[in-house]
Design a protein around this motif. Structure first.
Motif, mmCIF file in Angstrom:
data_model
loop_
_atom_site.group_PDB
_atom_site.id
_atom_site.type_symbol
_atom_site.label_atom_id
_atom_site.label_comp_id
_atom_site.label_asym_id
_atom_site.label_seq_id
_atom_site.Cartn_x
_atom_site.Cartn_y
_atom_site.Cartn_z
ATOM 1 N N ARG A 1 1.441 -2.291 18.210
ATOM 2 C CA ARG A 1 1.150 -2.319 19.607
ATOM 3 C C ARG A 1 2.179 -1.459 20.271
ATOM 4 N N THR B 1 4.466 0.106 23.136
ATOM 5 C CA THR B 1 5.036 -0.056 24.422
ATOM 6 C C THR B 1 5.908 1.109 24.999
ATOM 7 N N ARG C 1 5.544 -9.364 29.703
ATOM 8 C CA ARG C 1 4.357 -8.482 29.363
ATOM 9 C C ARG C 1 3.064 -9.247 29.547
ATOM 10 N N ASP C 2 2.083 -8.594 30.175
ATOM 11 C CA ASP C 2 0.656 -9.430 29.968
ATOM 12 C C ASP C 2 -0.387 -8.607 29.806
ATOM 13 N N PRO C 3 -0.974 -8.221 28.447
ATOM 14 C CA PRO C 3 -0.728 -9.359 27.388
ATOM 15 C C PRO C 3 0.608 -9.276 26.552
ATOM 16 N N THR D 1 1.304 -10.135 20.217
ATOM 17 C CA THR D 1 1.510 -11.555 19.744
ATOM 18 C C THR D 1 1.837 -11.476 18.195
ATOM 19 N N SER E 1 2.901 -22.054 36.458
ATOM 20 C CA SER E 1 3.288 -20.751 35.914
ATOM 21 C C SER E 1 4.824 -20.513 36.321
ATOM 22 N N PHE F 1 11.260 -7.963 33.703
ATOM 23 C CA PHE F 1 12.292 -6.899 32.829
ATOM 24 C C PHE F 1 12.474 -5.728 33.842
ATOM 25 N N HIS G 1 9.536 -1.596 34.910
ATOM 26 C CA HIS G 1 9.694 -2.864 35.543
ATOM 27 C C HIS G 1 8.369 -3.829 35.286
ATOM 28 N N LEU G 2 8.573 -4.616 34.497
ATOM 29 C CA LEU G 2 7.569 -5.803 33.718
ATOM 30 C C LEU G 2 7.518 -7.151 34.409
ATOM 31 N N ARG G 3 6.457 -7.561 34.883
ATOM 32 C CA ARG G 3 6.421 -8.804 35.250
ATOM 33 C C ARG G 3 5.533 -9.502 35.064
ATOM 34 N N PRO H 1 2.561 -19.870 32.280
ATOM 35 C CA PRO H 1 3.131 -21.194 31.953
ATOM 36 C C PRO H 1 3.999 -21.226 30.803
ATOM 37 N N ASP I 1 -0.760 -7.161 16.782
ATOM 38 C CA ASP I 1 -1.601 -8.080 17.307
ATOM 39 C C ASP I 1 -2.286 -9.097 16.303
#
Lengths: 392, 392
Positions: free
Chosen positions: A183, A185, A218-220, A223, A266, A271, A278-280, A284, A373
């Motif tokens: 993956r 990034t 990160r979203d997603p 994994t 949640s 970061f 800038h990751l958000r 949950p 993943d």
């Protein structure tokens, strides 16, 4: 003889049309009977107009199937093992294998307490230390059975070790290549973990790190994460892993309220990557499926942002639940600790197993990491299983 | 003068310690007051022992903070705008910017009906056809403001068009490179969409395709998909897009029961890739956060497997809900239809916007696709926004 006749009829698969064709009941030999709806049967026909024989993809949409579909006739062909069906109102006919129907039945009693995890998850704690799934790189590369066993270990336990990976840069990608794809990034397709003087990310400093999942912002989320060790002359720096699913299980046993707080609200993760990223995310800490199965854990003190999505009247209790979950994740009873030697790699399911490390000093500690993943890993397990199963 | 004194005091930020220091109340000028818990304030201190000034990562774990933490003293420094705090029992002191506290307050009345989507989502239907966000490749590449606007459009609407991409193979990856990274899968980092005589995947045949999200059988699903058009001489083959969030919104208005069925039960998706891959997932067609916000849509008739996770007594109603959702997604009122010209590309949020195409015949239709992820796109929006905002 009556007994003989009964006995023979018990060996047959029988079908009965119920509720004016709204559903049928199928009885297999020596198995409980099961009902199927007309609309479900029609949608899952095994004929070549419903499913492409080559790709097995569905050729019809639900819109192509009349809403008032009912079963008009149903017969079991004992020789072929097929259920032969005709539907009202459009006289559509199809057949479906009765063994396939047994495997895909859904008319089952709902368990009083649904399982907390999908069926092939096995949770573990500290005494798992000597039993981590392990294989050598050469063996995994040359023996599909060894690779299958190793990948299945990751799927079951969320962790595995690999021995004797090549001591060269980017060898972690060679391991990913055994089952899937990196993956990519903003950290690249792989990344260095070395001490830096002014680190942007704490993982590259010499501090100890509480066990955590990577990149919850990160979203997603990636994994799978892999860490390969190329050099380790430092004092300390032992790796720590802990099964987040086990901790969730214990938390729910101890306090259903705490479990509920962490699954039903949640948390916010953030970061800042030195002006470049800038990751958000808002997710949950313990993520459940709609059916209530735990499907993911996110836990990372370093990138936890101010929690703002939790109501004022809940915040104090939320922090108590967060604290207890952290205590469980940090407890010696649950953690497995090991020191990676050069050539060793570990891989974790990053939605389940947390990793951390003890502080270290002196000497060089050089690791390389990568993300990948799970979908490709699970696909590889299925493909290898089929290839290696004895022909029928 | 009394009035003047009152007026001056209204311009001040004031703090009050409540409940023996368990929480405080902060009152800003001309704004409602808001309460904050001691444990939350301590966990979110802006001092360099709590957060690394460079990376802004948190240096303490909750375990480092006493469970019985209370606020011992609290003062607003009007000059610096800082709330200065000391905590019991360990005499820890920190300060937090009062504007930051306003932005991160969580003591808010819960809305009677929570919003169905995160705040920057704008849903759309057929009349959005003329308003799709659009930019040329050259403009996006050279003008950060244009790129920011285009990316923000994707974030708001889940769809955008790009004009004049280079007519050459793999140019779709050049578009991904403007904001993020390709998600590599068994299809590669990019893939061809051309008619093949014996297609493994129906998307490469000339049939029409019902609007769908891509790869619902993957977990995690690719969160962005891009299609670039290199050649289009076929008759037909118009692209169809539809906002799955809009359809979910309409479904909930029409029938909360149907909405509930699709959010509270997982559907099963499956893909056999010609012996080389076998991907499966179990996820709801409409996925909600624990707070009830819609965060994802999965819909794909071709790769829907037999639904086996739904109880018998629910199956008939589930199929009714599935049918109605499909009708909405196929309705002319919601769909936007356009025919891609060579050099045009469209990108969708693959967790929200469905795409399909009408059947085509004659002439060559050559598209190239790629997957990417939203986290990088949203990060790019934040980084560009900061770079382009006028200095304070």
């Amino acid at each position: 003889m009556k007994l003989g006749a009964d006995s023979r009829s018990d060996r047959q698969t029988r079908v009965e049309i119920l509720e004016q064709g709204r559903h049928i009941s199928l009885s297999w030999p020596d198995r409980p009977s099961s009902r199927f709806h007309a609309i479900w049967l029609r949608d899952n026909g095994h004929d070549s107009k419903t499913r492409d024989p080559g790709s097995w993809q569905k050729l019809v949409t639900l819109h192509d199937i009349p809403a008032q579909t009912r079963v008009e006739s149903a017969t079991v062909n004992e020789e072929s093992g097929q259920l032969e069906l005709t539907f009202y109102p459009d006289q559509w006919s199809t057949c479906i294998d009765t063994n396939w129907l047994w495997e895909h039945r859904y008319d089952v009693d709902e368990p009083k307490e649904p399982a907390l995890f999908r069926s092939n998850v096995a949770t573990w704690s500290a005494n798992f230390a000597g039993a981590l799934p392990s294989v050598s790189f050469a063996h995994a590369k040359s023996d599909p059975q060894a690779l299958l066993q190793w990948l299945s270990g990751i799927d079951h336990y969320g962790i595995a070790i690999m021995e004797d990976i090549p001591i060269r840069s980017e060898s972690v990608l060679e391991v990913v290549g055994l089952f899937g794809f990196p993956r990519q990034t903003n950290q690249g397709t792989w990344f260095e973990i070395k001490v830096e003087s002014n680190p942007i990310n704490l993982a590259t400093s010499a501090l100890g790190l509480q066990a955590h999942t990577d990149n919850p912002y990160r979203d997603p989320v990636p994994t799978l994460q892999l860490f390969g060790c190329l050099q380790n002359e430092a004092d300390g720096g032992e790796s720590i892993v802990v099964d987040g699913f086990k901790a969730a299980e214990v938390l729910r046993q101890e306090s259903p309220d705490y479990f509920h707080l962490l699954t039903n609200h949640s948390a916010q993760f953030d970061f800042h990557g030195g002006g470049q990223s800038h990751l958000r995310s808002s997710k949950p800490m313990i993520e459940c499926s709609p059916e209530g199965q735990v499907v993911g854990v996110r836990f990372n003190n370093r990138s936890s942002d101010a929690f703002t999505g939790i109501p004022f009247d809940t915040m104090q209790a939320y922090y108590e639940a967060y604290r207890r979950f952290g205590e469980l994740l940090s407890s010696e009873e649950l953690q497995v600790v090991f020191k990676l030697r050069p050539g060793q790699l570990f891989i974790t399911d990053n939605t389940r197993v947390l990793h951390g490390r003890k502080a270290f000093s002196g000497g060089t500690r050089w690791m390389q990491g990568a993300y990948a993943d799970k979908d490709a890993l699970r696909s590889k397990i299925k493909v290898l299983s089929r290839e290696l199963s004895p022909p029928e």
